[in-house]
Scaffold this active site. Structure first.
Site, PDB file in Angstrom:
ATOM      1  N   CYS A  87       7.174  -7.782 -42.348  1.00 40.21           N
ATOM      2  CA  CYS A  87       5.978  -8.509 -41.908  1.00 40.21           C
ATOM      3  C   CYS A  87       5.061  -8.883 -43.071  1.00 40.21           C
ATOM      4  O   CYS A  87       4.197  -9.746 -42.931  1.00 40.21           O
ATOM      5  CB  CYS A  87       5.194  -7.694 -40.893  1.00 40.21           C
ATOM      6  SG  CYS A  87       6.128  -7.385 -39.382  1.00 40.21           S
ATOM      7  N   HIS A 118      -2.366 -10.306 -40.514  1.00 35.59           N
ATOM      8  CA  HIS A 118      -1.058 -10.248 -39.850  1.00 35.59           C
ATOM      9  C   HIS A 118      -1.286 -10.001 -38.373  1.00 35.59           C
ATOM     10  O   HIS A 118      -2.133  -9.190 -37.994  1.00 35.59           O
ATOM     11  CB  HIS A 118      -0.228  -9.121 -40.468  1.00 35.59           C
ATOM     12  CG  HIS A 118       1.053  -8.884 -39.732  1.00 35.59           C
ATOM     13  ND1 HIS A 118       1.880  -9.915 -39.346  1.00 35.59           N
ATOM     14  CD2 HIS A 118       1.635  -7.737 -39.293  1.00 35.59           C
ATOM     15  CE1 HIS A 118       2.923  -9.405 -38.711  1.00 35.59           C
ATOM     16  NE2 HIS A 118       2.802  -8.092 -38.667  1.00 35.59           N
ATOM     17  N   ASN A 164       3.963 -10.888 -32.272  1.00 34.73           N
ATOM     18  CA  ASN A 164       4.143 -10.614 -33.704  1.00 34.73           C
ATOM     19  C   ASN A 164       5.348 -11.414 -34.205  1.00 34.73           C
ATOM     20  O   ASN A 164       6.487 -11.130 -33.819  1.00 34.73           O
ATOM     21  CB  ASN A 164       4.362  -9.106 -33.888  1.00 34.73           C
ATOM     22  CG  ASN A 164       4.521  -8.707 -35.347  1.00 34.73           C
ATOM     23  OD1 ASN A 164       4.673  -9.550 -36.222  1.00 34.73           O
ATOM     24  ND2 ASN A 164       4.495  -7.411 -35.602  1.00 34.73           N
TER      25      ASN A 164
END
Ligand code: ACO
Length: 319
Positions: free
Chosen positions: A113, A246, A276
């Protein structure tokens, strides 16, 4: 001095939208549970034609158009992904071909990520050292292909998509990337990982996560990361115009926003609609906020991300 200016941004989201209620028909979960714990309402999931390369190329084409640049201006393509279409060639090279870029070089970056902030840091270095004048930095992910769709503790959290920025070398004292900071702690590799790979024929691999541990580390490490970025530039929290975090989970986003003393309307949020999207989440959020006019030229923007590895980092940029 050469600075890396974010000259354009672009995004691609798969056509198919899947709501929490639709997931609840297939696995034992509920819209209320997912919303309450994560803030996620829906996610986009890729169809067979929506590969990491296809989505990355579409986001890149949009970023080039936004920057009024052409494929001749692209010297390097850096693509962050944990879900490449093939072990090789790199997805970045596929994007190069799809865009029709005929020179330069292209490679993938794997930092889960945090991949996009890692790739931005490399792109910025290429520009500062004079190795490239125009760099496409992309995050493109198809997590739907590595999720265990029977594991309700992970499959509800992720979505697919791609975001891209075009970095251009400019002589500027004001605009551009001011600093990047990267970190990794391989000792925490087992709290978030994929239990297989293309090198293991019978185990293509599924995502495995200890959610509580990831949460705990994310809150602490990201708080340190934002302080580090401001301190390195002699800036304070009140100087910041926007946080582009994020997009893993609304509770993690809120905790970093509170740490910075930023009102919620100064924090860009897409997790409710995208879930996500790993390395794609920061460039998708940045592209959305630029396109709808919230983030403007001259604004001071902090990007941050944390992911499997653990890997984490930040980028401070004057738009
Ligand atoms: N639907 C319904 N119930 C569920 C679901 C689901 N999808 N998933 C888990 N549950 C149940 C569990 O089985 C458990 O039931 P039990 O109490 O009967 O055993 C209960 O809900 C609580 O489960 P916990 O795992 O304790 O839930 P928690 O409050 O920790 O929330 C979550 C889980 C949302 C994953 C949280 O830990 C979190 O946000 N972690 C951060 C990790 C993250 O965001 N990862 C994304 C990737 S990493 C990154 O990008 C930074």
């Amino acid at each position: 001095m050469h600075r890396s200016v974010i000259a354009g941004t672009g995004a691609y989201l798969p056509e198919r939208v899947v709501t929490n209620d639709e997931l609840a028909k297939r696995i034992e979960t509920s819209d209320a549970w997912i919303r309450e714990r994560t803030g996620i309402r829906q996610r986009h999931l890729a169809g067979p034609h929506e590969t990491a390369a296809m989505m990355g190329a579409a986001a890149s084409a949009a970023a080039l158009k936004d920057a009024a640049a052409t494929t001749r201006d692209v010297d390097a393509i850096l693509l962050a992904t944990s879900t490449p279409d093939q072990a090789f060639p790199a997805t970045a090279v596929r994007v190069q071909a799809e865009l029709g870029v005929l020179h330069g070089f292209a490679f993938d970056i794997s930092a889960a990520c945090a991949g996009f902030v890692y790739a931005l840091s490399v792109g910025d270095s290429l520009i500062r050292t004079g190795q490239a004048r125009g760099v496409l930095v992309i995050g493109s992910e198809v997590y739907s292909r590595i999720l265990n769709w029977r594991d309700r503790t992970t499959c509800v959290l992720f979505g697919d998509g791609a975001g891209a920025v075009f970095l251009r070398a400019e002589e500027s004292r004001e605009r551009g990337i001011l600093s990047t900071h990267l970190h990794a702690n391989g000792g925490l590799g087992d709290i978030l990982y994929v239990d297989g790979s293309v090198g293991q024929p019978d185990r293509p691999g599924h995502l495995v996560m200890n959610g509580k541990e990831v949460f705990r580390h994310a809150v602490t490490r990201l708080a340190e990361a934002v302080d580090e970025a401001l301190a390195a530039n002699g800036l304070s929290r009140t100087d910041l115009d926007w946080l582009v975090p994020h997009q893993a989970n609304m509770r993690i986003i809120d905790s970093v926003g509170r740490r910075l003393g930023l009102p919620p309307d100064r924090v860009i949020v897409t997790v409710d609609r995208h879930a996500n999207t790993s390395a794609a989440s920061v460039p998708l959020a940045l592209a959305e906020a630029r396109q709808d006019g919230r983030i403007r030229k001259g604004d001071l923007v902090l990007l941050e991300a944390l992911g499997g590895g653990l890997t984490w980092g930040s980028t401070l940029v004057r738009m």
